[in-house]
Motif scaffolding. Structure first.
Motif, PDB file in Angstrom:
ATOM      1  N   ARG A 171      81.753 -29.877 -36.210  1.00 27.14           N
ATOM      2  CA  ARG A 171      81.750 -30.062 -34.758  1.00 27.14           C
ATOM      3  C   ARG A 171      80.368 -29.692 -34.229  1.00 27.14           C
ATOM      4  O   ARG A 171      79.858 -28.605 -34.512  1.00 27.14           O
ATOM      5  CB  ARG A 171      82.828 -29.171 -34.127  1.00 27.14           C
ATOM      6  N   LEU A 172      79.746 -30.616 -33.491  1.00 25.84           N
ATOM      7  CA  LEU A 172      78.405 -30.381 -32.959  1.00 25.84           C
ATOM      8  C   LEU A 172      78.497 -29.911 -31.513  1.00 25.84           C
ATOM      9  O   LEU A 172      78.994 -30.627 -30.650  1.00 25.84           O
ATOM     10  CB  LEU A 172      77.563 -31.667 -33.009  1.00 25.84           C
ATOM     11  N   LEU A 173      78.020 -28.694 -31.277  1.00 24.29           N
ATOM     12  CA  LEU A 173      77.981 -28.141 -29.918  1.00 24.29           C
ATOM     13  C   LEU A 173      76.543 -27.809 -29.576  1.00 24.29           C
ATOM     14  O   LEU A 173      75.841 -27.171 -30.361  1.00 24.29           O
ATOM     15  CB  LEU A 173      78.835 -26.874 -29.823  1.00 24.29           C
ATOM     16  N   SER A 174      76.104 -28.235 -28.396  1.00 26.04           N
ATOM     17  CA  SER A 174      74.741 -27.942 -27.958  1.00 26.04           C
ATOM     18  C   SER A 174      74.749 -26.692 -27.081  1.00 26.04           C
ATOM     19  O   SER A 174      75.336 -26.691 -26.008  1.00 26.04           O
ATOM     20  CB  SER A 174      74.162 -29.124 -27.181  1.00 26.04           C
ATOM     21  N   THR A 175      74.108 -25.632 -27.580  1.00 24.93           N
ATOM     22  CA  THR A 175      74.090 -24.372 -26.826  1.00 24.93           C
ATOM     23  C   THR A 175      73.148 -24.441 -25.630  1.00 24.93           C
ATOM     24  O   THR A 175      73.219 -23.605 -24.741  1.00 24.93           O
ATOM     25  CB  THR A 175      73.651 -23.194 -27.727  1.00 24.93           C
ATOM     26  N   SER A 176      72.263 -25.453 -25.617  1.00 26.82           N
ATOM     27  CA  SER A 176      71.315 -25.555 -24.498  1.00 26.82           C
ATOM     28  C   SER A 176      71.632 -26.733 -23.581  1.00 26.82           C
ATOM     29  O   SER A 176      70.805 -27.145 -22.782  1.00 26.82           O
ATOM     30  CB  SER A 176      69.888 -25.701 -25.043  1.00 26.82           C
ATOM     31  N   MET A 177      72.850 -27.277 -23.710  1.00 28.76           N
ATOM     32  CA  MET A 177      73.227 -28.416 -22.869  1.00 28.76           C
ATOM     33  C   MET A 177      73.347 -27.988 -21.404  1.00 28.76           C
ATOM     34  O   MET A 177      73.848 -26.918 -21.096  1.00 28.76           O
ATOM     35  CB  MET A 177      74.567 -28.989 -23.350  1.00 28.76           C
ATOM     36  N   VAL A 178      72.869 -28.860 -20.536  1.00 28.13           N
ATOM     37  CA  VAL A 178      72.932 -28.568 -19.103  1.00 28.13           C
ATOM     38  C   VAL A 178      74.383 -28.683 -18.638  1.00 28.13           C
ATOM     39  O   VAL A 178      75.072 -29.659 -18.929  1.00 28.13           O
ATOM     40  CB  VAL A 178      72.049 -29.548 -18.302  1.00 28.13           C
ATOM     41  N   LEU A 179      74.861 -27.648 -17.941  1.00 25.13           N
ATOM     42  CA  LEU A 179      76.241 -27.665 -17.465  1.00 25.13           C
ATOM     43  C   LEU A 179      76.433 -28.690 -16.356  1.00 25.13           C
ATOM     44  O   LEU A 179      75.554 -28.904 -15.534  1.00 25.13           O
ATOM     45  CB  LEU A 179      76.612 -26.279 -16.919  1.00 25.13           C
ATOM     46  N   MET A 180      77.598 -29.319 -16.360  1.00 24.47           N
ATOM     47  CA  MET A 180      77.922 -30.287 -15.306  1.00 24.47           C
ATOM     48  C   MET A 180      78.315 -29.553 -14.034  1.00 24.47           C
ATOM     49  O   MET A 180      78.998 -28.534 -14.081  1.00 24.47           O
ATOM     50  CB  MET A 180      79.093 -31.162 -15.746  1.00 24.47           C
ATOM     51  N   GLY A 181      77.920 -30.099 -12.906  1.00 20.19           N
ATOM     52  CA  GLY A 181      78.389 -29.588 -11.631  1.00 20.19           C
ATOM     53  C   GLY A 181      79.703 -30.267 -11.275  1.00 20.19           C
ATOM     54  O   GLY A 181      80.067 -31.284 -11.870  1.00 20.19           O
ATOM     55  N   LEU A 182      80.428 -29.728 -10.309  1.00 20.94           N
ATOM     56  CA  LEU A 182      81.706 -30.328  -9.897  1.00 20.94           C
ATOM     57  C   LEU A 182      81.534 -31.793  -9.510  1.00 20.94           C
ATOM     58  O   LEU A 182      82.403 -32.625  -9.781  1.00 20.94           O
ATOM     59  CB  LEU A 182      82.297 -29.562  -8.705  1.00 20.94           C
ATOM     60  N   GLU A 183      80.396 -32.092  -8.874  1.00 22.79           N
ATOM     61  CA  GLU A 183      80.175 -33.461  -8.380  1.00 22.79           C
ATOM     62  C   GLU A 183      79.957 -34.465  -9.506  1.00 22.79           C
ATOM     63  O   GLU A 183      79.993 -35.680  -9.283  1.00 22.79           O
ATOM     64  CB  GLU A 183      78.979 -33.503  -7.411  1.00 22.79           C
ATOM     65  N   HIS A 184      79.753 -33.979 -10.750  1.00 27.52           N
ATOM     66  CA  HIS A 184      79.518 -34.890 -11.876  1.00 27.52           C
ATOM     67  C   HIS A 184      80.729 -35.022 -12.790  1.00 27.52           C
ATOM     68  O   HIS A 184      80.639 -35.623 -13.860  1.00 27.52           O
ATOM     69  CB  HIS A 184      78.314 -34.406 -12.695  1.00 27.52           C
ATOM     70  N   LEU A 185      81.864 -34.455 -12.406  1.00 29.84           N
ATOM     71  CA  LEU A 185      83.045 -34.481 -13.269  1.00 29.84           C
ATOM     72  C   LEU A 185      83.851 -35.779 -13.155  1.00 29.84           C
ATOM     73  O   LEU A 185      84.759 -36.015 -13.938  1.00 29.84           O
ATOM     74  CB  LEU A 185      83.972 -33.292 -12.944  1.00 29.84           C
ATOM     75  N   GLY A 186      83.537 -36.598 -12.165  1.00 29.29           N
ATOM     76  CA  GLY A 186      84.294 -37.836 -11.982  1.00 29.29           C
ATOM     77  C   GLY A 186      85.489 -37.666 -11.059  1.00 29.29           C
ATOM     78  O   GLY A 186      86.430 -38.464 -11.102  1.00 29.29           O
ATOM     79  N   LEU A 187      85.461 -36.633 -10.224  1.00 29.62           N
ATOM     80  CA  LEU A 187      86.567 -36.382  -9.297  1.00 29.62           C
ATOM     81  C   LEU A 187      86.526 -37.343  -8.114  1.00 29.62           C
ATOM     82  O   LEU A 187      85.449 -37.660  -7.608  1.00 29.62           O
ATOM     83  CB  LEU A 187      86.484 -34.949  -8.762  1.00 29.62           C
TER      84      LEU A 187
END
Length: 557
Positions: A285-301
């Motif tokens: 499983r590939l996990l990026s520890t430096s990935m930019v976190l998504m904001g609420l507005e980018h979740l597709g809500l």
């Protein structure tokens, strides 16, 4: 001769306005250090695009250019040029007409490559120019990942007939430390990273070894040389060594992790080994520890759901549950919520398995079952640190569920996840665990069900007309008249899949007095769902239909 060609190339690029004199000087200085040809050096420095480099070769030297994306190359032609030769000179054979072999090269000034190819095959060579990245992708696509590496091992071992699976197995430790095996495993990981894969599956069978990548939730088989089966044990042992596992133990499951860096990005690889009938199966499983976190507005809500979630996460206490199967984006949604409310006035603590992203300003605890650091035990300890907000990675059992609920009732806002099919099913799941109905009714504020769907590639989307009956059959909704929706036909940008990236569809069940009464009476989940819909809840299916109409996803998804 090469020096004159380099200078002429530089002059031509300046003349066409593609680079400046300063860029040329910078490129020549770097080229002296690397030994690469000038064009590639300028591309690597970001001073020139490969497309413009290929175009200048065609214009100034009359060398025909070719894009390999849509070219189909016959396997018989590929067999004439060994993978290690193609990789070394960065070229690939395209076609054979009579005695003339056409090849695509990235450096048309490299006359040695053409001379060596003539010597190897005895054919006349017709040269086309293509981008280096284009050729590398074609080599991987047609020869398979690491084909040149495996060819090198075979040659060094004295031929294919001298390499047998049982011989390789006897020399696992020596073989797994071999530079070629190390290179092959590195290529495997790098290819998965560039493909934006979340998982690598290495699966042994009786006569072959299959490698698949999971991209945007779908498994794709990678092209690998058939000879890879002979190196199965060595490849798996190399992965075990990287993950700090016991290479001599092949009968029991093992779990480990690997930390690697790709450019500026650090990857955390979770390795799981599973013994099967034909050898050990590996999942990475590939996990990026430096990935930019998504904001609420980018979740597709949707706008309605966005407002509901904003209101819920500002509550001083209660439980917000996110439900869905493994890999449905629950953790990403929870991290987005925590990031939104993360400030100097709140103490936030999480307990997770695993910690997927590190968030500045939040205390995160990793579950450790071997030393009895479970969700339940971690929760009890967290309470002594005076938190305002807590996140429990997953509610798996009665003990964790009961503590989570009691914590929320003592004035804490708690986020957690459950594995259920829909939002209403979370109530039934908690009841099945043995939680009293009054505790659920008084603590749970909102239940969110979600799934991930692939997003249509915006580069190759095209209109598709569907009849009302098709939509009714697929989605259970009844539109009026014919409807225009979109699908991706496949292009270079999306690797001809028709999709690029993923978004989520949601179902928000907000607890109200009526639903709390139904919970107290232990009403079935379908009754609770009907009541929530009557109060305005949009189901997963309805949210999906809205995203289809907005050209975000497809009926198929």
């Amino acid at each position: 001769m090469k020096k004159k060609q380099r200078l002429r190339l530089g002059e031509s690029l300046i003349k066409e306005g593609l680079i400046t004199q300063r860029h040329l000087e910078k490129g020549l200085n770097e080229q002296k250090k690397t030994g690469e040809y000038l064009g590639r050096t300028l591309v690597k420095l970001g001073l020139l695009s490969e497309k413009n480099l290929v175009a200048i070769f065609s214009k100034e030297w009359g060398i025909p250019s070719i894009s390999l994306k849509n070219v189909s190359i016959d396997t018989e032609i590929l067999s004439k040029v060994p993978a290690k030769f193609a990789s070394h000179y960065n070229l690939i054979p395209i076609s054979l007409e009579g005695d003339v072999l056409s090849v695509a090269v990235s450096d048309p000034f490299n006359l040695q490559a053409v001379d060596d190819l003539k010597l190897l095959l005895g054919n006349e060579i017709n040269v086309f120019v293509a981008g280096e990245d284009d050729i590398n992708e074609a080599i991987t696509r047609y020869y398979g990942i690491g084909a040149e590496t495996l060819e090198k091992i075979i040659d060094e071992s004295g031929g294919m007939e001298k390499i047998k699976p049982e011989i390789v197995t006897d020399n696992i430790e020596d073989m797994s430390e071999d530079a070629s095996i190390i290179k092959f495993v590195n290529q495997l990981l790098l290819e998965a990273y560039h493909d934006k894969a979340t998982d690598i599956h290495i699966e042994p069978y009786e006569r072959d070894l299959r490698i698949r990548y999971r991209v945007d939730g779908i498994l794709y088989e990678t092209n690998i040389p058939p000879t890879i089966k002979h190196f199965q044990s060595a490849i798996i042992s190399r992965i075990k060594i990287l993950a700090g596992l016991n290479i001599a133990e092949r009968r029991l499951p093992q779990d480990g992790r690997i930390k690697v860096r790709v450019g500026e990005n650090e990857l955390d690889l979770r390795v799981s080994i599973l013994p099967t009938a034909y050898g050990e199966s590996v999942n990475i499983r590939l996990l990026s520890t430096s990935m930019v976190l998504m904001g609420l507005e980018h979740l597709g809500l949707s706008e309605v759901n966005f407002k509901i979630l904003q209101r819920m996460i500002e509550k001083p206490h209660g439980i917000i549950l996110v439900t869905g199967p493994t890999g449905s984006g629950k953790t990403t949604s929870l991290y987005a919520c925590l990031s939104r409310i993360n400030n100097a006035k709140r103490k936030i603590i999480t307990i997770e398995d695993p910690i997927e992203y590190m968030i500045r300003g939040i205390s995160q605890i990793q579950v450790y079952p071997k030393i009895d650091l479970t969700f339940a035990r971690g929760l009890r300890t967290m309470l002594r640190h005076d938190p305002d907000v807590m996140m429990v990675g997953e509610i798996r059992d009665f003990e964790t569920a009961e503590i989570t609920i009691r914590v929320s009732l003592t004035g804490h806002l708690v986020f957690s996840t459950l594995h259920t099919n829909d939002a209403a099913g979370a109530v039934t799941r908690l009841l099945d665990m043995g939680i009293e109905p009054y505790l659920i009714a008084s603590s749970v504020e909102c239940i969110i069900a979600q799934r991930l769907v692939r997003v249509i590639c915006q580069e190759c989307k095209e209109e598709v007309e569907v009849t009302p009956q098709v939509i009714t059959d697929f989605l259970g909704v009844k539109p009026k008249g014919k409807t225009i929706i979109y699908e991706g036909k496949g292009c270079e940008k999306c690797k001809f899949r028709g999709y690029r990236g993923r978004t989520a569809i949601y179902e928000f069940l907000v607890m109200n007095d009526t639903i709390r009464d139904m919970v107290l009476k232990k009403e079935p989940a379908n009754n609770i769902k009907k009541q929530a819909i009557a109060k305005g809840m949009k189901t997963l299916r309805q949210d999906g239909w809205e995203k289809i109409q907005k050209c975000i996803t497809t009926i198929e998804e």
